[in-house]
Design an enzyme around this catalytic site. Sequence first.
Site, PDB file in Angstrom:
ATOM      1  N   ARG A 230     -49.926  -0.407  -3.321  1.00 24.85           N
ATOM      2  CA  ARG A 230     -49.777  -1.187  -4.549  1.00 24.85           C
ATOM      3  C   ARG A 230     -49.273  -0.417  -5.762  1.00 24.85           C
ATOM      4  O   ARG A 230     -49.154  -0.992  -6.838  1.00 24.85           O
ATOM      5  CB  ARG A 230     -51.085  -1.884  -4.937  1.00 24.85           C
ATOM      6  CG  ARG A 230     -51.511  -2.956  -3.986  1.00 24.85           C
ATOM      7  CD  ARG A 230     -52.670  -3.689  -4.578  1.00 24.85           C
ATOM      8  NE  ARG A 230     -53.170  -4.672  -3.644  1.00 24.85           N
ATOM      9  CZ  ARG A 230     -54.185  -5.452  -3.899  1.00 24.85           C
ATOM     10  NH1 ARG A 230     -54.804  -5.377  -5.049  1.00 24.85           N
ATOM     11  NH2 ARG A 230     -54.588  -6.326  -3.009  1.00 24.85           N
ATOM     12  N   ASP A 231     -49.013   0.868  -5.630  1.00 22.52           N
ATOM     13  CA  ASP A 231     -48.501   1.621  -6.785  1.00 22.52           C
ATOM     14  C   ASP A 231     -47.591   2.763  -6.322  1.00 22.52           C
ATOM     15  O   ASP A 231     -47.738   3.897  -6.755  1.00 22.52           O
ATOM     16  CB  ASP A 231     -49.657   2.165  -7.624  1.00 22.52           C
ATOM     17  CG  ASP A 231     -49.200   2.682  -8.991  1.00 22.52           C
ATOM     18  OD1 ASP A 231     -48.099   2.291  -9.436  1.00 22.52           O
ATOM     19  OD2 ASP A 231     -49.940   3.468  -9.591  1.00 22.52           O
TER      20      ASP A 231
END
Length: 64
Positions: A28-29
Amino acid sequence: MTIENILSFCEASASGIDHLHKRHIIHRDIAARNCLLDEYYNLKISDYGLASGDVPSYVKQGSI
């Protein structure tokens, strides 16, 4: 820094993401700031703070 180094980093990051996804982990990042290089230019994906899924026990979530 050579073009070969840069292509190697791209391949290593794609391989790392594939490894996570096969284990049902979504990072997610993914960003350059979360990709680290060791002294041999091996790329390591870091910062699992936003990860979801079956996060391995060696990944500690939370804040400091």
